[in-house]
Design a protein around this motif. Structure first.
Motif: not given
Length: 795
Positions: A146-147, A124-125, A164, A131
């Motif tokens: 996610v995404g 993750s970030s 993320t 983000a």
């Protein structure tokens, strides 16, 4: 033979049997220290990792810090990681929403995700401005993964974020509904949370003319002087005392906490360390003294053939160190082995937070401490016996007259007992140094036992195990008494439920008191019969309390004692329009972490009395205890039955007693080791003392003393050592016990006061007496089994 020192290994072989107990003493001293320090080191390591996982790897958190101050802290060479943490809308008071769901916002830096907290996925970030990492409950509430993208709606506009990752969903961090032990961004019910870049967070705050709650987390490098670094940061950045929070657990485990209780532990730990050192020195010194006493003729003969006093001293010391070659490795190995056994018990039986304990972990701290302390105790213990050996006269060795030449001014007193008993007492008190060593070793065992018994009391204060501790709790809104009795009855019949018990609550009831007090109201709480009975089982009632009067519909109540509440047993309190009498006092408040009521008057009564005084029927809180066989499905069924508008809390992790059992195992295990060493030390000391006087006993047999008389004489000598040791041990141990109790317990839990620890005192005294009786049997049997001529000729 190149030197006299070449005789050391030869002497060790010849006197193998006599040296056996000395070797055992050294082995046990090293074993004791290695085991204790290994367990402490491994426990500190385990708890440190546990704290990092559950509470984060940070040392200090600073509020009201300027950006310039933050940059100055980052630039320090002793800072490993630092990050801003800012949060808003935890209380759901703002209009920040995603798909109509209330959303808490949290601004962090990348180091917070990677270095300070460990419950974010590695892939993750939050580096990009758009983000985001979401709380795990967002998967179900939003149906996203996610995404995918989400849109945050605020009064100032909309903001788009790319997901993320999700904060790790694990019981150590958070349950599926978002609550957890120490999770950053705890959300409740129908609420989600977004972790984002702190720059983006601040931009949103600026756009909405809002502000969060900034905190700056700091993690110091492993070799940093943290105490000095904190002082420098406070001075350079002008940080007020109240604006800096220390990670209590992590700093305490590192020995750096400024908490009063933790700081008081350090010097007391030093005292206990010195007691262990003194016990080892006395135990080994007493054994060496007896060994030297048996070989006085040998040292005298060595003096005859040219050995100097300095060489005799060196010989005895090196001989003791020669024993260390065998004893220290064995003791260290046993210490490591017992730490493995205890580790296996912690991991596979206690479990809980110790489920990751390294069973075969090796502590260099423990091994080095055992080796160093073993060498140190042997060197210190050998000084006195070495000097004693060097004073043996060569003339006495040649003549064979090696007996004590100290002339007594008076004959042995025999008017108040039989001659053999008088001689035994005389033998014990005639050699002052031996009396001090023997009695001192017994006394130190008692002192150590009493000192560590305080830790058992401290454990009960820090980790209380009350019978009423719930696994599940159902609470009404604002503690209104709206939970019906019928719900409690229905839950009691459900699978997996052991007990279900409720409490009615009414605060600020007008009241008048027979004594002057600042309070004009009372808080009234109801207990059912089960909870009232638990008060007695948990020893929560002060002396003089009459619990029987409180049951049923009565005019008797219990009052929670507090140093600021002047009420006592027998006082009459007017509650509303009724009068009740205080039939008992609780030692402390079970409703606060400190045990204090802070001057508030809190009364506890039966359910029938509560309803009569207030007219209320229904619980404010319903606590539930489940069986070990209860499943998550059983708990889910109870939660579903409770339903709205009540709040449901699963406290099964809170009631986990693994830490209590772990520390209990450690403390009681150490007390058992002390008791074992006490027994072996006494048996060894008496046996060695008898062996040192074997020729005297042979002479007494030659002039007509019988076997039973010899046994009584040895018993009298042993009893003298034991009696003197018990007196000294109690005289020194009880004040030390009181000092430790006051520093560790009373200072932090003022409702606990020291009293003579009768159970612990009786246990160790019985061990001493039993060991003394046991120690007489073997040497007396050995003397009776020898012929008179063999006894006289024994070297």
């Amino acid at each position: 033979m190149r030197s006299y020192l070449s005789l050391i290994p030869i002497s060790a072989k010849v006197h193998r049997r006599q040296n056996r107990m000395t070797l055992l003493c050294i082995i046990f001293a090293v074993f004791l220290v290695t085991a204790i320090f290994s367990m402490v080191d491994l426990m500190v390591r385990c708890e440190t990792e546990h704290s990092k996982e559950n509470h984060g790897f940070w040392h200090i958190a600073i509020q009201n810090l300027s950006e310039e101050g933050a940059e100055e802290i980052r630039s320090r060479g002793d800072v490993a990681a630092a990050s801003w943490y800012d949060v808003v809308n935890m209380d759901q008071s703002r209009a920040y929403e995603v798909d109509g769901i209330q959303t808490a916002l949290c601004g962090i830096e990348e180091s917070f995700r990677t270095d300070i907290m460990s419950y974010f996925p590695a892939d993750s970030s939050i580096q990009a401005n758009d983000a985001a990492i979401l709380t795990p409950n967002a998967r179900e509430l939003l149906g996203v993964d996610v995404g995918e993208s989400i849109t945050l709606r605020t009064p100032a506009g909309e903001y788009s974020f790319l997901i993320t990752g999700f904060r790790i969903d694990d019981s150590r961090y958070a349950t599926k509904n978002g609550t957890g032990e120490a999770t950053a961004l705890l959300v409740k019910g129908e609420q989600i949370g977004i972790f984002m870049n702190v720059s983006t967070f601040r931009q949103i705050m600026e756009d909405n003319q809002d502000s969060g709650s900034e905190t700056f987390y700091v993690q110091f490098a492993s070799r940093a002087n943290i105490g000095r670094a904190i002082s420098e940061i406070q001075a350079q950045c002008d940080v007020a005392e109240g604006d800096m929070e220390q990670n209590f657990i992590l700093m305490g485990l590192a020995g750096l906490s400024n908490n009063t209780m933790v700081k008081s532990l350090y010097p007391l730990a030093g005292i206990l360390f010195l007691l262990i050192l003194a016990a080892g020195i006395l135990m080994i010194s007493g054994s060496l003294n007896s060994t030297v006493a048996q070989r006085t003729q040998f040292f005298g003969m060595m003096r005859c053939i040219g050995m100097s006093k300095r060489q005799v001293i060196r010989f005895v010391k090196l001989e003791a160190l020669n024993w260390c070659k065998t004893a220290i490795p064995i003791g260290a190995a046993l210490g490591v082995a017992i730490s493995w056994v205890l580790g296996a018990i912690l991991r596979y039986w206690v479990q809980g937070e110790f489920s990751d304990w390294p069973v075969f972990g090796v502590s260099l701290v423990g091994i080095v401490s055992g080796v160093v302390l073993g060498l140190l105790t042997v060197l210190l213990a050998s000084r006195s016996p070495a000097k004693r050996a060097s004073r043996v006269s060569p003339v006495a060795a040649v003549s064979g007259n090696l007996e004590d030449k100290t002339h007594k001014q008076h004959r042995t007193e025999t008017r108040f007992g039989k001659i053999e008993s008088a001689l035994g007492i005389s033998h014990a008190v005639s050699a002052k140094k031996n009396l001090v060593l023997m009695s001192g070793s017994f006394a130190l065992s008692i002192i150590l036992f009493l000192a560590f018994s305080v830790l058992v009391e401290l454990l009960g204060c820090l980790l209380p195990t009350a019978h009423s501790a719930p696994n599940l709790t159902i609470a009404s809104q604002d503690y209104s008494n709206t939970i019906p009795y019928a719900l409690a009855e229905e839950i009691r019949e459900m699978p997996g439920v052991r007990h279900a018990f409720g409490r009615m609550y009414r605060e600020d009831i007008p009241a008048s008191f027979p004594v002057e007090t600042a309070e004009t109201t009372v808080d009234l709480i109801s207990y059912d019969e089960l909870q009232l009975g638990w008060l007695l089982e948990d020893d929560l009632l002060r002396k003089g309390s009459d619990l029987e009067r409180v049951y049923g519909n009565s005019d008797a109540v219990l009052c929670i004692w507090d140093q600021d509440v002047p009420l006592t047993i027998g006082d009459t309190v007017t509650v509303g329009n009724s009068q009740v009498e205080i039939a008992g006092l609780l030692t402390h408040s079970p409703f606060s972490n400190s045990g204090r009521t802070n001057g508030e008057v809190i009364l506890i009564c039966s359910e029938e009395t509560f309803t009569r005084l207030t007219g209320v029927e229904g619980y404010a809180i319903l606590d539930i205890q489940v069986t070990k066989a209860a499943t998550d499905g059983d708990v889910a069924a109870i939660e579903e039955l409770a339903g709205e508008p009540y709040s449901f809390t699963d406290r099964r992790d809170e009631s986990d007693r693994s830490t209590f059992w772990a520390f209990s195992l450690f403390i009681y295990g150490f007390l058992a080791i002390i008791a074992l060493i006490t027994v072996l030390n006494i048996v060894n000391s008496i046996s060695m003392s008898v062996s040192a006087r074997i020729k005297q006993y042979g002479a007494m047999r030659a002039v007509g003393m019988g076997g039973r008389q010899l046994t009584r004489m040895i018993a009298a000598e042993a009893a003298t050592y034991a009696f003197t040791g018990c007196i000294v041990g109690c005289a020194a141990g009880l004040p030390l016990s009181r000092l430790l109790y006051n520093r560790l317990i009373t200072t932090n839990f003022p409702y606990y006061t020291w009293s003579i620890p009768v159970p612990a005192l009786l246990i160790i005294l019985l061990f001493v007496i039993g060991a003394t009786i046991t120690s007489v049997h073997a040497p007396a049997k050995r003397i009776r089994g020898m012929s008179i001529t063999d006894t006289i000729n024994e070297l």
